[in-house]
Design a protein around this motif. Structure first.
Motif, PDB file in Angstrom:
ATOM      1  N   GLY A 222      -5.495  -5.547   8.772  1.00 29.67           N
ATOM      2  CA  GLY A 222      -4.285  -4.746   8.691  1.00 29.67           C
ATOM      3  C   GLY A 222      -4.187  -3.883   7.441  1.00 29.67           C
ATOM      4  O   GLY A 222      -3.257  -3.089   7.314  1.00 29.67           O
ATOM      5  N   TYR A 223      -5.163  -4.007   6.534  1.00 31.55           N
ATOM      6  CA  TYR A 223      -5.130  -3.204   5.305  1.00 31.55           C
ATOM      7  C   TYR A 223      -5.465  -1.767   5.672  1.00 31.55           C
ATOM      8  O   TYR A 223      -6.548  -1.486   6.173  1.00 31.55           O
ATOM      9  CB  TYR A 223      -6.107  -3.750   4.266  1.00 31.55           C
ATOM     10  N   GLU A 224      -4.538  -0.855   5.432  1.00 31.05           N
ATOM     11  CA  GLU A 224      -4.644   0.510   5.956  1.00 31.05           C
ATOM     12  C   GLU A 224      -5.286   1.515   5.014  1.00 31.05           C
ATOM     13  O   GLU A 224      -5.502   2.664   5.389  1.00 31.05           O
ATOM     14  CB  GLU A 224      -3.256   1.023   6.339  1.00 31.05           C
ATOM     15  N   LEU A 225      -5.564   1.122   3.791  1.00 25.39           N
ATOM     16  CA  LEU A 225      -6.112   2.073   2.818  1.00 25.39           C
ATOM     17  C   LEU A 225      -7.599   1.860   2.622  1.00 25.39           C
ATOM     18  O   LEU A 225      -8.141   0.805   2.960  1.00 25.39           O
ATOM     19  CB  LEU A 225      -5.375   1.917   1.485  1.00 25.39           C
ATOM     20  N   ASP A 226      -8.257   2.850   2.054  1.00 27.10           N
ATOM     21  CA  ASP A 226      -9.667   2.746   1.706  1.00 27.10           C
ATOM     22  C   ASP A 226      -9.774   1.927   0.418  1.00 27.10           C
ATOM     23  O   ASP A 226      -9.329   2.386  -0.646  1.00 27.10           O
ATOM     24  CB  ASP A 226     -10.240   4.151   1.498  1.00 27.10           C
ATOM     25  N   PRO A 227     -10.327   0.715   0.501  1.00 28.10           N
ATOM     26  CA  PRO A 227     -10.388  -0.139  -0.692  1.00 28.10           C
ATOM     27  C   PRO A 227     -11.088   0.519  -1.883  1.00 28.10           C
ATOM     28  O   PRO A 227     -10.668   0.330  -3.029  1.00 28.10           O
ATOM     29  CB  PRO A 227     -11.160  -1.375  -0.218  1.00 28.10           C
ATOM     30  N   ASP A 228     -12.123   1.309  -1.638  1.00 29.81           N
ATOM     31  CA  ASP A 228     -12.823   1.975  -2.743  1.00 29.81           C
ATOM     32  C   ASP A 228     -11.906   2.969  -3.453  1.00 29.81           C
ATOM     33  O   ASP A 228     -11.923   3.071  -4.683  1.00 29.81           O
ATOM     34  CB  ASP A 228     -14.083   2.683  -2.247  1.00 29.81           C
ATOM     35  N   GLN A 229     -11.105   3.698  -2.691  1.00 21.69           N
ATOM     36  CA  GLN A 229     -10.164   4.646  -3.283  1.00 21.69           C
ATOM     37  C   GLN A 229      -9.093   3.900  -4.084  1.00 21.69           C
ATOM     38  O   GLN A 229      -8.726   4.305  -5.187  1.00 21.69           O
ATOM     39  CB  GLN A 229      -9.515   5.506  -2.204  1.00 21.69           C
ATOM     40  N   VAL A 230      -8.606   2.810  -3.537  1.00 23.02           N
ATOM     41  CA  VAL A 230      -7.594   2.006  -4.221  1.00 23.02           C
ATOM     42  C   VAL A 230      -8.153   1.451  -5.526  1.00 23.02           C
ATOM     43  O   VAL A 230      -7.503   1.522  -6.576  1.00 23.02           O
ATOM     44  CB  VAL A 230      -7.090   0.868  -3.303  1.00 23.02           C
ATOM     45  N   ILE A 231      -9.349   0.921  -5.482  1.00 23.65           N
ATOM     46  CA  ILE A 231      -9.980   0.363  -6.680  1.00 23.65           C
ATOM     47  C   ILE A 231     -10.174   1.451  -7.724  1.00 23.65           C
ATOM     48  O   ILE A 231      -9.935   1.235  -8.920  1.00 23.65           O
ATOM     49  CB  ILE A 231     -11.304  -0.347  -6.301  1.00 23.65           C
ATOM     50  N   HIS A 232     -10.563   2.637  -7.294  1.00 24.42           N
ATOM     51  CA  HIS A 232     -10.708   3.760  -8.229  1.00 24.42           C
ATOM     52  C   HIS A 232      -9.368   4.080  -8.902  1.00 24.42           C
ATOM     53  O   HIS A 232      -9.289   4.252 -10.123  1.00 24.42           O
ATOM     54  CB  HIS A 232     -11.244   4.999  -7.508  1.00 24.42           C
TER      55      HIS A 232
ATOM     56  N   GLU B 227       4.990   9.000 -14.793  1.00 23.58           N
ATOM     57  CA  GLU B 227       4.704   9.922 -13.684  1.00 23.58           C
ATOM     58  C   GLU B 227       3.501   9.456 -12.865  1.00 23.58           C
ATOM     59  O   GLU B 227       3.514   9.543 -11.633  1.00 23.58           O
ATOM     60  CB  GLU B 227       4.482  11.338 -14.209  1.00 23.58           C
ATOM     61  N   SER B 228       2.465   8.951 -13.535  1.00 23.99           N
ATOM     62  CA  SER B 228       1.283   8.454 -12.814  1.00 23.99           C
ATOM     63  C   SER B 228       1.651   7.295 -11.893  1.00 23.99           C
ATOM     64  O   SER B 228       1.235   7.252 -10.731  1.00 23.99           O
ATOM     65  CB  SER B 228       0.210   7.994 -13.807  1.00 23.99           C
ATOM     66  N   TYR B 229       2.419   6.352 -12.428  1.00 20.41           N
ATOM     67  CA  TYR B 229       2.811   5.202 -11.611  1.00 20.41           C
ATOM     68  C   TYR B 229       3.717   5.616 -10.457  1.00 20.41           C
ATOM     69  O   TYR B 229       3.585   5.087  -9.351  1.00 20.41           O
ATOM     70  CB  TYR B 229       3.464   4.108 -12.465  1.00 20.41           C
ATOM     71  N   ARG B 230       4.609   6.548 -10.685  1.00 17.96           N
ATOM     72  CA  ARG B 230       5.466   7.020  -9.581  1.00 17.96           C
ATOM     73  C   ARG B 230       4.615   7.616  -8.460  1.00 17.96           C
ATOM     74  O   ARG B 230       4.867   7.372  -7.282  1.00 17.96           O
ATOM     75  CB  ARG B 230       6.471   8.051 -10.079  1.00 17.96           C
ATOM     76  N   GLU B 231       3.620   8.417  -8.828  1.00 17.69           N
ATOM     77  CA  GLU B 231       2.745   9.007  -7.811  1.00 17.69           C
ATOM     78  C   GLU B 231       1.949   7.931  -7.077  1.00 17.69           C
ATOM     79  O   GLU B 231       1.785   7.993  -5.855  1.00 17.69           O
ATOM     80  CB  GLU B 231       1.809  10.032  -8.456  1.00 17.69           C
ATOM     81  N   MET B 232       1.448   6.945  -7.811  1.00 20.26           N
ATOM     82  CA  MET B 232       0.692   5.868  -7.158  1.00 20.26           C
ATOM     83  C   MET B 232       1.588   5.057  -6.226  1.00 20.26           C
ATOM     84  O   MET B 232       1.164   4.677  -5.132  1.00 20.26           O
ATOM     85  CB  MET B 232       0.032   4.967  -8.195  1.00 20.26           C
ATOM     86  N   ILE B 233       2.810   4.795  -6.648  1.00 19.43           N
ATOM     87  CA  ILE B 233       3.743   4.036  -5.810  1.00 19.43           C
ATOM     88  C   ILE B 233       3.988   4.782  -4.506  1.00 19.43           C
ATOM     89  O   ILE B 233       3.994   4.177  -3.423  1.00 19.43           O
ATOM     90  CB  ILE B 233       5.053   3.759  -6.581  1.00 19.43           C
ATOM     91  N   ARG B 234       4.153   6.088  -4.579  1.00 22.61           N
ATOM     92  CA  ARG B 234       4.323   6.894  -3.351  1.00 22.61           C
ATOM     93  C   ARG B 234       3.064   6.809  -2.481  1.00 22.61           C
ATOM     94  O   ARG B 234       3.155   6.703  -1.257  1.00 22.61           O
ATOM     95  CB  ARG B 234       4.630   8.353  -3.692  1.00 22.61           C
ATOM     96  N   PHE B 235       1.898   6.857  -3.108  1.00 22.73           N
ATOM     97  CA  PHE B 235       0.640   6.771  -2.372  1.00 22.73           C
ATOM     98  C   PHE B 235       0.540   5.442  -1.616  1.00 22.73           C
ATOM     99  O   PHE B 235       0.184   5.411  -0.441  1.00 22.73           O
ATOM    100  CB  PHE B 235      -0.555   6.922  -3.324  1.00 22.73           C
ATOM    101  N   PHE B 236       0.856   4.340  -2.282  1.00 22.52           N
ATOM    102  CA  PHE B 236       0.724   3.028  -1.648  1.00 22.52           C
ATOM    103  C   PHE B 236       1.793   2.794  -0.587  1.00 22.52           C
ATOM    104  O   PHE B 236       1.518   2.165   0.428  1.00 22.52           O
ATOM    105  CB  PHE B 236       0.743   1.912  -2.703  1.00 22.52           C
ATOM    106  N   GLY B 237       2.988   3.328  -0.814  1.00 19.36           N
ATOM    107  CA  GLY B 237       4.058   3.228   0.174  1.00 19.36           C
ATOM    108  C   GLY B 237       4.121   1.866   0.821  1.00 19.36           C
ATOM    109  O   GLY B 237       4.129   0.842   0.150  1.00 19.36           O
ATOM    110  N   ASP B 238       4.134   1.863   2.149  1.00 18.60           N
ATOM    111  CA  ASP B 238       4.169   0.591   2.867  1.00 18.60           C
ATOM    112  C   ASP B 238       2.775   0.155   3.336  1.00 18.60           C
ATOM    113  O   ASP B 238       2.644  -0.805   4.073  1.00 18.60           O
ATOM    114  CB  ASP B 238       5.140   0.666   4.050  1.00 18.60           C
ATOM    115  N   LYS B 239       1.745   0.863   2.870  1.00 17.39           N
ATOM    116  CA  LYS B 239       0.379   0.536   3.273  1.00 17.39           C
ATOM    117  C   LYS B 239      -0.234  -0.587   2.438  1.00 17.39           C
ATOM    118  O   LYS B 239      -1.197  -1.219   2.856  1.00 17.39           O
ATOM    119  CB  LYS B 239      -0.497   1.781   3.217  1.00 17.39           C
TER     120      LYS B 239
END
Length: 180
Positions: free
Chosen positions: A34-44, A141-153
């Motif tokens: 159910g993990y919807e994101l690319d783990p490599d991108q998340v780790i980066h 600002e960086s964390y706000r952008e990351m939080i939006r990226f992760f959203g509910d995924k």
């Protein structure tokens, strides 16, 4: 009379299927189908945040030990507190990277290139406060952008980042107060 929801699993996967998947993919640790994101991108992304936190740890520590002047003692103490809190953020990020199957990048070589914040050694308390405040605003600002990226995924990472963001906002507030 209340409805009995014991057998109502219209929105849930049946337990037998969940158990079978868990046993089949046991080596994947926390990463489930159910993990919807690319783990490599998340780790980066998390390694970038980790680099930012480590640069902030070092900058705050440098400022804590080099601050001088008649009013420097309480400000240097505040810098040290912030440094320790940034280190705690780095630990959280590193643990999440490992949990997602990655390796935290802590090699000092290239740390400042990966960081969103800059390492700036200053010669006055006023400049130290200002540079640390700039770094906190960049982190916010960086964390706000990351939080939006992760959203509910990825709610686990998002919740961790929200906690870090709250602390970064508190740091910025405290530093802004020191400028008054």
């Amino acid at each position: 009379m209340a409805k009995d929801y014991t057998n109502d699993s219209s929105f849930l996967t049946d337990v037998k299927t969940l158990r079978a998947r868990a046993r089949k993919q046991i080596e994947d640790g926390a990463l489930t189908p159910g993990y919807e994101l690319d783990p490599d991108q998340v780790i980066h992304l998390l390694n970038t945040a980790l680099a930012t936190e480590l640069v902030c740890v070092l900058r705050y520590r440098q400022h804590a030990v080099t601050a001088s002047g008649i009013h420097s003692e309480p400000i240097a103490a505040e810098f040290l507190v912030h440094s320790n809190e940034e280190l705690a953020h780095a630990d959280l990020l590193a643990k999440r990277i490992v949990q997602l199957g990655g390796t935290p990048e802590m090699d000092p070589a290239g740390l400042s290139e990966r960081s969103h914040a800059e390492y700036v050694a200053c010669d006055s308390i006023d400049k130290m406060i200002r540079e640390n405040l700039v770094a906190e605003r960049v982190a916010i600002e960086s964390y706000r952008e990351m939080i939006r990226f992760f959203g509910d995924k990825d709610s686990t990472t998002r919740a961790m980042l929200e906690g870090i963001l709250a602390m970064e906002e508190a740091h910025a507030d405290e530093l802004a107060d020191l400028l008054e």
